[in-house]
Design a protein around this motif. Structure first.
Motif, PDB file in Angstrom:
ATOM      1  N   LEU A  51       0.861  -1.197   0.000  1.00  7.53           N
ATOM      2  CA  LEU A  51       0.000   0.000   0.000  1.00  7.53           C
ATOM      3  C   LEU A  51       0.889   1.236   0.000  1.00  7.53           C
ATOM      4  CD1 LEU A  51      -1.731  -2.387   1.218  1.00  7.53           C
ATOM      5  CD2 LEU A  51      -3.086  -0.620   2.319  1.00  7.53           C
ATOM      6  N   PHE A  52       1.948   1.194   0.822  1.00  2.57           N
ATOM      7  CA  PHE A  52       3.007   2.200   0.765  1.00  2.57           C
ATOM      8  C   PHE A  52       4.235   1.650   1.458  1.00  2.57           C
ATOM      9  CE2 PHE A  52       0.228   3.626   4.369  1.00  2.57           C
ATOM     10  CZ  PHE A  52       1.117   3.412   5.429  1.00  2.57           C
ATOM     11  N   ARG A  53       5.391   2.283   1.134  1.00  6.85           N
ATOM     12  CA  ARG A  53       6.653   1.837   1.730  1.00  6.85           C
ATOM     13  C   ARG A  53       7.151   2.848   2.747  1.00  6.85           C
ATOM     14  NH1 ARG A  53       8.350  -2.404  -1.400  1.00  6.85           N
ATOM     15  NH2 ARG A  53       7.542  -2.262  -3.508  1.00  6.85           N
ATOM     16  N   ASP A 143      -3.357   5.562  22.795  1.00  2.00           N
ATOM     17  CA  ASP A 143      -3.560   4.108  22.948  1.00  2.00           C
ATOM     18  C   ASP A 143      -2.372   3.349  22.369  1.00  2.00           C
ATOM     19  OD1 ASP A 143      -5.972   4.413  24.132  1.00  2.00           O
ATOM     20  OD2 ASP A 143      -7.173   3.932  22.356  1.00  2.00           O
ATOM     21  N   ARG A 144      -1.906   3.819  21.209  1.00  3.22           N
ATOM     22  CA  ARG A 144      -0.797   3.132  20.546  1.00  3.22           C
ATOM     23  C   ARG A 144       0.477   3.250  21.390  1.00  3.22           C
ATOM     24  NH1 ARG A 144       0.096   5.184  14.967  1.00  3.22           N
ATOM     25  NH2 ARG A 144      -1.949   4.295  14.638  1.00  3.22           N
ATOM     26  N   LEU A 145       0.702   4.436  21.935  1.00  5.02           N
ATOM     27  CA  LEU A 145       1.890   4.656  22.754  1.00  5.02           C
ATOM     28  C   LEU A 145       1.848   3.753  23.990  1.00  5.02           C
ATOM     29  CD1 LEU A 145       4.397   6.379  22.825  1.00  5.02           C
ATOM     30  CD2 LEU A 145       3.140   8.120  24.087  1.00  5.02           C
ATOM     31  N   SER A 147       0.289   0.850  24.320  1.00  5.95           N
ATOM     32  CA  SER A 147       0.562  -0.563  24.014  1.00  5.95           C
ATOM     33  C   SER A 147       2.008  -0.758  23.573  1.00  5.95           C
ATOM     34  CB  SER A 147      -0.435  -1.143  23.016  1.00  5.95           C
ATOM     35  OG  SER A 147      -0.475  -0.385  21.871  1.00  5.95           O
ATOM     36  N   MET A 148       2.620   0.277  22.986  1.00  2.00           N
ATOM     37  CA  MET A 148       4.041   0.140  22.610  1.00  2.00           C
ATOM     38  C   MET A 148       4.934   0.094  23.853  1.00  2.00           C
ATOM     39  SD  MET A 148       4.380   2.513  19.291  1.00  2.00           S
ATOM     40  CE  MET A 148       6.153   2.500  19.323  1.00  2.00           C
ATOM     41  N   ASP A 149       4.523   0.845  24.903  1.00  2.00           N
ATOM     42  CA  ASP A 149       5.285   0.817  26.159  1.00  2.00           C
ATOM     43  C   ASP A 149       5.254  -0.595  26.754  1.00  2.00           C
ATOM     44  OD1 ASP A 149       6.018   3.408  26.050  1.00  2.00           O
ATOM     45  OD2 ASP A 149       4.527   4.154  27.489  1.00  2.00           O
TER      46      ASP A 149
HETATM   47  P1  CMP Z   1       2.604   6.656   8.917  1.00  2.00           P
HETATM   48  O1  CMP Z   1       3.940   6.948   9.509  1.00  2.00           O
HETATM   49  O2  CMP Z   1       1.960   7.701   8.100  1.00  2.00           O
HETATM   50  O3  CMP Z   1       2.714   5.310   8.047  1.00  2.00           O
HETATM   51  C1  CMP Z   1       2.932   4.093   8.731  1.00  2.00           C
HETATM   52  C2  CMP Z   1       1.816   3.945   9.752  1.00  2.00           C
HETATM   53  O4  CMP Z   1       1.917   2.797  10.562  1.00  2.00           O
HETATM   54  C3  CMP Z   1       1.912   5.087  10.769  1.00  2.00           C
HETATM   55  O5  CMP Z   1       1.595   6.291  10.108  1.00  2.00           O
HETATM   56  C4  CMP Z   1       0.974   4.602  11.829  1.00  2.00           C
HETATM   57  O6  CMP Z   1      -0.359   4.797  11.457  1.00  2.00           O
HETATM   58  C5  CMP Z   1       1.279   3.106  11.804  1.00  2.00           C
HETATM   59  N1  CMP Z   1       2.251   2.708  12.843  1.00  2.00           N
HETATM   60  C6  CMP Z   1       3.532   3.074  12.940  1.00  2.00           C
HETATM   61  N2  CMP Z   1       4.127   2.467  13.987  1.00  2.00           N
HETATM   62  C7  CMP Z   1       3.197   1.688  14.557  1.00  2.00           C
HETATM   63  C8  CMP Z   1       3.186   0.790  15.675  1.00  2.00           C
HETATM   64  N3  CMP Z   1       4.277   0.567  16.406  1.00  2.00           N
HETATM   65  N4  CMP Z   1       2.030   0.161  15.971  1.00  2.00           N
HETATM   66  C9  CMP Z   1       0.929   0.361  15.237  1.00  2.00           C
HETATM   67  N5  CMP Z   1       0.877   1.179  14.160  1.00  2.00           N
HETATM   68  C10 CMP Z   1       1.993   1.833  13.826  1.00  2.00           C
END
Ligand code: CMP
Length: 240
Positions: A51-53, A143-145, A147-149
């Motif tokens: 979808l994208f790199r 929320d993402r931060l 769960s990443m922690d």
């Molecule tokens: P973007 O950097 O635009 O493109 C890649 C996307 O992946 C990013 O935005 C987030 O939406 C998602 N992303 C990046 N890192 C994580 C992660 N650790 N967990 C979940 N989603 C992520």
């Protein structure tokens, strides 16, 4: 910044797009949802399509409609790390759009995928016009931060067995695992699990054997049945 205008009042009532069910749009007024729907564009991808790199310019936010998308990065040594597997109602691609940064990861279709795109200019206008949307984006990032922690803690202190237990449980939590007779079922290769756990395929194979021996999973070629989810959680939290 020009505001987005809804379609004329005489426009026929539309069926809301399933993409609007994403938590990103929760609590938005009808007018905002109509505008989102006006600007969304649907795209379909085949298994393995990119979808994208990572490092591509960021031009849109992606709202999942169906399928599974893999987000991954390649480290300096050339190893792939799978950040996560996403399914609807996930949203991704907002990080690059908000900060006007290049993509932080690559997105690949893990099977047939359908997404709705909101292009950067439209997304920024919508956020400026509807603070509820901006608040939801913040909530999503928080929320993402969080769960990443948790994940970085687990992946740094756990042994291979704990890491693999964590990855398997996360696949269930994120709705990526399927089910057979009520038992969660993971259909990923050892290499795919290794990419998620940040370890080698050999280590995953050994860890799966041990977990199988302990009776918490049952491994078959290309299939892992999570026969004792509580046991897996006990292994993860070192209470077993
Ligand atoms: P973007 O950097 O635009 O493109 C890649 C996307 O992946 C990013 O935005 C987030 O939406 C998602 N992303 C990046 N890192 C994580 C992660 N650790 N967990 C979940 N989603 C992520």
């Amino acid at each position: 910044m020009t505001q987005l205008q809804p379609q004329p009042a005489s426009a026929p009532e539309r069926t809301p797009s399933p993409a609007l069910e994403a938590p990103l749009f929760e609590g938005l007024e009808r007018r905002a949802l109509d505008l989102v729907q006006d600007v969304m564009r649907t795209r379909r991808y085949s298994p393995g399509d990119v979808l994208f790199r990572e490092f591509d310019p960021s031009d849109a936010v992606y709202v999942m409609r169906s399928g599974v998308v893999k987000l991954s990065k390649v480290d300096l040594a050339g190893h792939e790390k799978t950040l996560t597997l996403l399914r609807p109602p996930s949203v991704f691609g907002e990080m690059g759009v908000i900060g006007d940064y290049p993509r932080s990861a690559s997105a690949t279709a893990a099977g047939p995928v359908e997404v709705s795109l909101i292009f950067s200019d439209d997304f920024e206008r919508l956020m400026a016009q509807f603070p509820a949307l901006a608040l939801n984006v913040n909530r999503m990032l928080a929320d993402r931060l969080r769960s990443m922690d948790v994940e970085s803690q687990i992946l740094s202190y756990q042994d291979a067995q704990g890491r693999v237990a964590y990855v398997l449980l996360r696949l269930v939590r994120d709705g990526i695992a399927s089910e057979r007779d009520g038992v969660p079922l993971v259909r990923l290769t050892h290499q795919e699990l290794a990419n998620l756990a940040g370890t080698s395929r050999e280590t995953v194979t050994r860890a799966l054997k041990t977990l199988d021996h302990e009776g918490v999973i049952a491994t078959k070629p290309k299939e892992i049945l999570l026969v004792d989810v509580i046991g897996l959680e006990e292994i993860l939290h070192d209470v077993r």
